[in-house]
Scaffold this active site. Structure first.
Site, PDB file in Angstrom:
ATOM      1  N   GLU A   9      12.397  -1.644  -7.516  1.00 23.21           N
ATOM      2  CA  GLU A   9      11.326  -1.310  -8.453  1.00 23.21           C
ATOM      3  C   GLU A   9      11.716  -0.162  -9.369  1.00 23.21           C
ATOM      4  O   GLU A   9      11.192  -0.028 -10.467  1.00 23.21           O
ATOM      5  CB  GLU A   9      10.053  -0.931  -7.670  1.00 23.21           C
ATOM      6  CG  GLU A   9       8.890  -1.835  -8.019  1.00 23.21           C
ATOM      7  CD  GLU A   9       7.642  -1.592  -7.177  1.00 23.21           C
ATOM      8  OE1 GLU A   9       7.050  -2.586  -6.770  1.00 23.21           O
ATOM      9  OE2 GLU A   9       7.263  -0.434  -6.939  1.00 23.21           O
ATOM     10  N   HIS A  44      25.968 -14.199  11.515  1.00 13.93           N
ATOM     11  CA  HIS A  44      25.932 -15.619  11.877  1.00 13.93           C
ATOM     12  C   HIS A  44      25.110 -16.434  10.884  1.00 13.93           C
ATOM     13  O   HIS A  44      24.784 -17.581  11.144  1.00 13.93           O
ATOM     14  CB  HIS A  44      25.382 -15.770  13.300  1.00 13.93           C
ATOM     15  CG  HIS A  44      26.245 -15.079  14.310  1.00 13.93           C
ATOM     16  ND1 HIS A  44      27.172 -15.738  15.081  1.00 13.93           N
ATOM     17  CD2 HIS A  44      26.371 -13.763  14.621  1.00 13.93           C
ATOM     18  CE1 HIS A  44      27.809 -14.861  15.848  1.00 13.93           C
ATOM     19  NE2 HIS A  44      27.337 -13.645  15.576  1.00 13.93           N
ATOM     20  N   LYS A  66       0.272 -10.479 -11.660  1.00 11.37           N
ATOM     21  CA  LYS A  66      -1.150 -10.190 -11.418  1.00 11.37           C
ATOM     22  C   LYS A  66      -2.002 -10.792 -12.535  1.00 11.37           C
ATOM     23  O   LYS A  66      -3.040 -11.387 -12.273  1.00 11.37           O
ATOM     24  CB  LYS A  66      -1.397  -8.680 -11.377  1.00 11.37           C
ATOM     25  CG  LYS A  66      -0.787  -8.000 -10.174  1.00 11.37           C
ATOM     26  CD  LYS A  66      -1.156  -6.521 -10.169  1.00 11.37           C
ATOM     27  CE  LYS A  66      -0.320  -5.764  -9.173  1.00 11.37           C
ATOM     28  NZ  LYS A  66      -0.367  -4.331  -9.343  1.00 11.37           N
TER      29      LYS A  66
HETATM   30  O1  PA5 Z   1       5.628   1.768  -5.950  1.00 11.25           O
HETATM   31  C1  PA5 Z   1       4.544   1.422  -6.384  1.00 11.25           C
HETATM   32  O2  PA5 Z   1       3.915   2.106  -7.189  1.00 11.25           O
HETATM   33  C2  PA5 Z   1       3.895   0.120  -5.942  1.00 11.25           C
HETATM   34  O3  PA5 Z   1       4.697  -0.599  -5.089  1.00 11.25           O
HETATM   35  C3  PA5 Z   1       2.596   0.410  -5.221  1.00 11.25           C
HETATM   36  O4  PA5 Z   1       2.860   1.251  -4.143  1.00 11.25           O
HETATM   37  C4  PA5 Z   1       1.925  -0.852  -4.711  1.00 11.25           C
HETATM   38  O5  PA5 Z   1       1.755  -1.773  -5.750  1.00 11.25           O
HETATM   39  C5  PA5 Z   1       0.573  -0.533  -4.101  1.00 11.25           C
HETATM   40  O6  PA5 Z   1      -0.225   0.109  -5.045  1.00 11.25           O
HETATM   41  P1  PA5 Z   1      -1.553   0.873  -4.670  1.00 11.25           P
HETATM   42  O7  PA5 Z   1      -1.219   1.967  -3.741  1.00 11.25           O
HETATM   43  O8  PA5 Z   1      -2.078   1.359  -5.965  1.00 11.25           O
HETATM   44  O9  PA5 Z   1      -2.451  -0.143  -4.009  1.00 11.25           O
END
Ligand code: PA5
Length: 449
Positions: free
Chosen positions: A288, A309, A423
């Site tokens: 990310e 394996h 989303k």
């Molecule tokens: O790193 C990030 O920002 C995302 O992976 C969020 O942690 C994830 O989408 C969850 O978001 P939230 O805590 O707003 O529900």
């Protein structure tokens, strides 16, 4: 005292010396941008000094809640996804007995996770399991609007509300969210749930050393002070601009040098199944943070020797765009020796009396040599053992290296614009108000397929 060691000797011969020098020279420049908060995403750098800044009040609050919940419930369901899930899961799995789920009641509640998927069967089975159990909920969402945790919370909140009085439900729900914004904050304030705050300047995947990770880890019975101490020592170690003393800078440089050589896929390898979820956390952190603008190393992971394996063939002999980063653990927690067998049908008597860990270590060394021979450069990160302290170090080490590495790639390591696209489509397909134009566009597209 920081104890992580990094060994880059396994990448010798896979890169040009001038490339290494170029990235090495660049690393203090990128580090300074982080330290001086002049780089991309500089409003999300609160994680940088979390270990040294965390207040004893905050730790006390977490420990007090843990003490009060400990004897009250048998299970805590931690609801969250992505950065609001993986850090706690990684540390708890790393420190837990492999069979704790099947053991009798321990000193702390057992931690279950929800909100990290939308599987109907998963949620049905969770509710079915909980129907005669005494449980509490920790719901974690920074934005407060993420669909997966919101769905899971709806189900569990309604289950608790069907069982208990309003004040008892309030005693059984804790929310970890933004200080002032979002649906979860609004709900928590309305209902009077106890809350913990995720700081504004700490993004989800960098939040494990906030209550997001610390509360579930403490509830599972682990020592968060030790975890923070490890992270704090690593914060100090990696603050130097002297490359030779800075393991995070060395790792960031090594990955970028290999990436420049066309090694576009990094595989995080462990030889201890307890580290499986650390790799899941790591994949989110690097994927990310770096996968942007059509750039970035693709983070993958394997558990060895299990996956030797299954994935071993490809790594040894498939497309040569890979490198491996191995997390090597010096010392197993327990000692177990191989028994001798009078019949020796499996021909293993030659290692009778040796520790299982010695066989594991030879599997590691043998694989390292074979994969290097097969064209896969090897970075080796060693920790002395798996403990709260060393995992705290690893967490901070990977976070710092990720930020330096992201800056070397010239991306903003602290945003995640690409996560929104699925989303938007999902909401349009579900017919959410405000998405009408997208709904129509998607319907036309699907009809044409
Ligand atoms: O790193 C990030 O920002 C995302 O992976 C969020 O942690 C994830 O989408 C969850 O978001 P939230 O805590 O707003 O529900």
């Amino acid at each position: 005292m920081a104890t992580i060691q990094i060994d880059l000797s396994g990448m010798k011969g896979f890169f040009k010396a001038e490339d290494f020098e170029k990235f090495k020279k660049d690393s203090p420049v990128q580090q300074r941008k982080l330290q001086n908060k002049t780089g991309k995403g500089n409003d999300f750098l609160g994680w940088l000094d979390l270990p040294s800044k965390i207040s004893s009040d905050e730790i006390d609050q977490i420990n007090q809640l843990t003490a009060s919940v400990k004897n009250k419930v048998d299970f805590v369901v931690v609801i969250g996804i992505g950065g609001s899930y993986l850090g706690a899961k990684a540390i708890i799995e790393g420190l837990s007995d492999s069979f704790s789920a099947f053991r009798e009641k321990g000193t702390h509640p057992k931690i279950l996770f929800a909100g990290q998927n939308i599987g109907e069967d998963y949620h049905y089975e969770l509710l079915d399991f909980l129907k005669d159990k005494n449980y509490a909920v920790v719901v974690i969402s920074k934005s407060g609007t993420t669909t997966e945790p919101a769905l899971a919370f709806r189900l569990l909140k309604s289950d608790l509300e069907n069982r208990y009085s309003e004040s008892e439900v309030r005693n059984r729900i804790v929310a970890i969210t933004d200080s002032s914004k979002g649906a979860l904050r609004t709900l928590a304030d309305q209902k009077g749930y106890q809350t913990f705050i995720i700081p504004d300047d700490v993004g989800g995947r960098f939040s494990v050393l906030t209550p997001v990770g610390l509360l579930p880890i403490a509830l599972a019975g682990f020592n968060i002070e030790k975890l923070i101490e490890g992270a704090k020592d690593m914060e100090q170690t990696t603050s130097t601009e002297t490359f030779e003393n800075n393991v995070a800078a060395q790792y960031a440089v090594a990955r970028n040098v290999l990436y420049a050589e066309g090694k576009t896929n990094e595989i995080l390898v462990n030889y201890n199944p307890k580290l499986h979820f650390l790799a899941e956390w790591w994949k989110q952190l690097y994927g990310e943070s770096e996968g942007k603008e059509h750039k970035g190393i693709f983070p993958a992971s394997v558990d060895f020797s299990t996956d030797l394996h299954s994935m071993g063939q490809y790594i040894q002999d498939g497309k040569r765009n890979l490198f491996e980063t191995v997390i090597s653990v010096d010392k197993a927690r327990n000692e177990l020796r191989i028994p001798s067998d009078p019949e020796d049908l499996d021909k293993l008597n030659f290692i009778a009396g040796k520790r299982i860990d010695e066989v594991n270590k030879m599997a590691e060394l043998g694989t390292r040599l074979a994969h290097i021979d097969g064209g896969v450069p090897n970075i080796r990160i060693t920790i002395p053992e798996i403990s709260e302290y060393t995992l705290g170090q690893l967490i901070y080490f990977f976070e710092k290296a990720c930020a330096i590495s992201g800056y070397m790639l010239d991306v903003n390591p602290f945003d995640q614009p690409g996560v929104e696209d699925y989303k938007r489509n999902m909401f349009a397909l579900l017919g959410k108000a405000g998405y009408e134009a997208e709904t129509e566009k998607l319907r036309d597209r699907l009809q044409g397929e």
